[in-house]
Scaffold this motif. Structure first.
Motif, PDB file in Angstrom:
ATOM      1  N   TYR A  68       0.835  -1.210   0.000  1.00  0.00           N
ATOM      2  CA  TYR A  68       0.000   0.000   0.000  1.00  0.00           C
ATOM      3  C   TYR A  68       0.870   1.260   0.000  1.00  0.00           C
ATOM      4  O   TYR A  68       0.595   2.215  -0.728  1.00  0.00           O
ATOM      5  CB  TYR A  68      -0.922  -0.014   1.221  1.00  0.00           C
ATOM      6  N   GLU A  71       2.525   1.578  -3.376  1.00  0.00           N
ATOM      7  CA  GLU A  71       1.560   2.016  -4.407  1.00  0.00           C
ATOM      8  C   GLU A  71       1.305   3.516  -4.324  1.00  0.00           C
ATOM      9  O   GLU A  71       1.138   4.196  -5.339  1.00  0.00           O
ATOM     10  CB  GLU A  71       0.265   1.219  -4.235  1.00  0.00           C
ATOM     11  N   ASP A  92      -6.630  -7.646   2.219  1.00  0.00           N
ATOM     12  CA  ASP A  92      -7.336  -7.217   1.004  1.00  0.00           C
ATOM     13  C   ASP A  92      -6.759  -5.917   0.471  1.00  0.00           C
ATOM     14  O   ASP A  92      -6.687  -5.707  -0.752  1.00  0.00           O
ATOM     15  CB  ASP A  92      -8.828  -7.053   1.312  1.00  0.00           C
ATOM     16  N   VAL A  93      -6.339  -5.047   1.367  1.00  0.00           N
ATOM     17  CA  VAL A  93      -5.720  -3.783   0.942  1.00  0.00           C
ATOM     18  C   VAL A  93      -4.408  -4.062   0.222  1.00  0.00           C
ATOM     19  O   VAL A  93      -4.092  -3.428  -0.798  1.00  0.00           O
ATOM     20  CB  VAL A  93      -5.499  -2.869   2.157  1.00  0.00           C
ATOM     21  N   GLU A  96      -5.151  -5.472  -3.280  1.00  0.00           N
ATOM     22  CA  GLU A  96      -5.615  -4.392  -4.162  1.00  0.00           C
ATOM     23  C   GLU A  96      -4.454  -3.512  -4.598  1.00  0.00           C
ATOM     24  O   GLU A  96      -4.365  -3.098  -5.757  1.00  0.00           O
ATOM     25  CB  GLU A  96      -6.667  -3.567  -3.434  1.00  0.00           C
ATOM     26  N   LEU A  99      -2.342  -5.308  -7.317  1.00  0.00           N
ATOM     27  CA  LEU A  99      -2.974  -5.245  -8.633  1.00  0.00           C
ATOM     28  C   LEU A  99      -2.816  -3.861  -9.263  1.00  0.00           C
ATOM     29  O   LEU A  99      -2.587  -3.742 -10.483  1.00  0.00           O
ATOM     30  CB  LEU A  99      -4.457  -5.614  -8.512  1.00  0.00           C
ATOM     31  N   LYS A 100      -2.923  -2.818  -8.472  1.00  0.00           N
ATOM     32  CA  LYS A 100      -2.748  -1.464  -9.007  1.00  0.00           C
ATOM     33  C   LYS A 100      -1.317  -1.235  -9.475  1.00  0.00           C
ATOM     34  O   LYS A 100      -1.085  -0.629 -10.533  1.00  0.00           O
ATOM     35  CB  LYS A 100      -3.121  -0.432  -7.937  1.00  0.00           C
ATOM     36  N   ASN A 118      -7.120 -14.894  -0.123  1.00  0.00           N
ATOM     37  CA  ASN A 118      -7.580 -13.759  -0.945  1.00  0.00           C
ATOM     38  C   ASN A 118      -6.739 -13.589  -2.200  1.00  0.00           C
ATOM     39  O   ASN A 118      -7.256 -13.245  -3.268  1.00  0.00           O
ATOM     40  CB  ASN A 118      -7.605 -12.462  -0.122  1.00  0.00           C
ATOM     41  N   THR A 122      -8.018 -14.251  -6.142  1.00  0.00           N
ATOM     42  CA  THR A 122      -7.884 -13.176  -7.120  1.00  0.00           C
ATOM     43  C   THR A 122      -7.195 -13.667  -8.389  1.00  0.00           C
ATOM     44  O   THR A 122      -7.631 -13.355  -9.510  1.00  0.00           O
ATOM     45  CB  THR A 122      -7.088 -12.007  -6.515  1.00  0.00           C
TER      46      THR A 122
END
Length: 404
Positions: A68, A71, A92-93, A96, A99-100, A118, A122
């Motif tokens: 995170y 990112e 989950d953060v 995400e 993926l970004k 998770n 995905t």
């Protein structure tokens, strides 16, 4: 040499001797995986990071940030991000953010022997989990049993198919893709099971590897098998690589202080223990009550002459010559009584007394008789006399005493 100096010298020699012995003892390896940048043991990453920082042309760096944070950090420049740990647990953060980052054109390599649900949902894959036992690895290696074969089947145009050999305990986990987009980079065993997969995502790529113990000091120093590591890292292309320790155990992320370094090295650790023990021992022995400083005692001065001068001055000021003769007479009579057993205070025995004094001193009897009979009126009659008379009486009494 004082005793305490000798004690300190002996302790110093003992510590140096113990330090030299510890340095010459064979090194004891710790086979517990840490993946720490500061760990030089087989499954640390000190040598791994050092080698990659000098080998990768586009650069290699270390970070402790999460996905995170990475990112949010940069959205323009492209790079490769590497994570190597035993059990990768992502929220989950985190997923995400991965993926970004990949969608922007970055490449992410996740190296772990297990992944959480998770991430598997995905990317649509499954992973097996196996527990690593250092004891089993050492027993297997000591028995010289057959190693497992890993096959590189990636892009055959860049690298030909090649076999690598590792102990089974280092590559027991594997991956099972459920979707077509996954590209198999490496597999093991017969029948073959994938151990490295590549997932294209947006403009970038997500690479999964199930052999984290190979991304350690042992992996890059294991002869020709280091080629396997560099082939996997080559999937990052010409991007600079950042290895993040944000998902390792907290103890492995702590930077080693000088004191921690002392504890990590066996000879230095024992030297530190011995030093502390010596200090405690020294404190115990020096805590005893010390003897107080012995004061300097000077030899007593002879004050007799000073006292005599003082008494003489008093008598001189009072002009009491008869009293001074009286005291001298008392002393004179006591000396005769003690030395020759004559009591001149007994008037009835004067003739016998004077004769005995004359016999002992060798003086004239008449002279002795005249002195004593002339002194008695001064002693008992309270007559006053002059200074000359006082001197005469005292001198004569001294003369008789000196001749005894």
């Amino acid at each position: 040499m004082k005793g305490n100096h000798l004690f300190i010298i002996c302790i110093a020699i003992f510590l140096l001797l113990m330090f030299a012995i510890e340095c010459r003892l064979p090194k004891k390896f710790v086979w517990a995986p840490s993946f720490s940048h500061y760990d030089k043991q087989p499954f640390g990453c000190a040598v791994f990071d050092s080698l990659l920082s000098t080998s990768l042309p586009k650069g290699y760096s270390l970070s402790r940030k999460t996905f995170y944070e990475l990112e949010q950090e940069d959205t323009i420049s492209r790079r490769g991000i590497l994570v190597a740990t035993n059990n990768l647990s992502l929220t989950d953060v985190d997923v995400e953010a991965i993926l970004k980052i990949a969608k922007r054109g970055n490449k992410i390599m996740l190296v772990s022997n297990s992944f959480n649900r998770n991430l598997e949902d995905t990317l649509d894959f499954n992973s097996s989990y196996s527990y690593f036992s250092p004891a089993l690895l050492k027993k297997y290696a000591a028995a010289s049993l057959e190693k497992d074969t890993l096959f590189w089947i990636g892009d055959s145009a860049a690298y030909p198919r090649q076999s690598f050999y590792f102990y089974p305990q280092l590559c027991s986990s594997y991956l099972m893709p459920d979707s077509l987009p996954a590209k198999v980079l490496a597999e093991k065993g017969i029948p073959s099971v994938p151990i490295a997969l590549s997932y294209p995502w947006g403009k970038g790529e997500i690479i999964l590897v199930s052999t984290p113990l190979l991304f350690t000091n042992y992996g890059v120093l294991d002869g020709k098998n280091a080629t396997y590591i560099f082939r996997l890292l080559s999937q990052m292309g010409d991007l600079p690589i950042v290895r993040t320790e944000g998902y390792m155990k907290q103890t492995a992320q702590i930077q080693m202080s000088p004191f921690r370094y002392f504890l990590s090295q066996r000879p230095l650790r024992w030297a530190l223990y011995l030093t502390m023990f010596t200090i405690i021992l020294f404190m115990v022995f020096t805590a005893r009550r010390r003897q107080r400083v012995i004061p300097i005692i000077y030899q007593p001065e002879n004050k007799s002459l000073e006292f005599t001068e003082l008494i003489g001055t008093l008598y001189f000021q009072k002009k009491d010559h008869a009293d001074l003769v009286h005291k001298k007479y008392i002393y004179f009579a006591e000396e005769l009584r003690r030395e020759i057993q004559v009591n001149i205070e007994e008037v009835a025995n004067d003739e016998h007394s004077f004769s005995r004094i004359a016999q002992k001193t060798g003086m004239n009897t008449e002279e002795i008789s005249e002195l004593i009979r002339s002194v008695r009126p001064v002693i008992y009659g309270g007559c006053t006399i002059s200074v000359e008379q006082m001197k005469y009486f005292i001198d004569k009494m001294n003369e008789i005493i000196d001749h005894i």
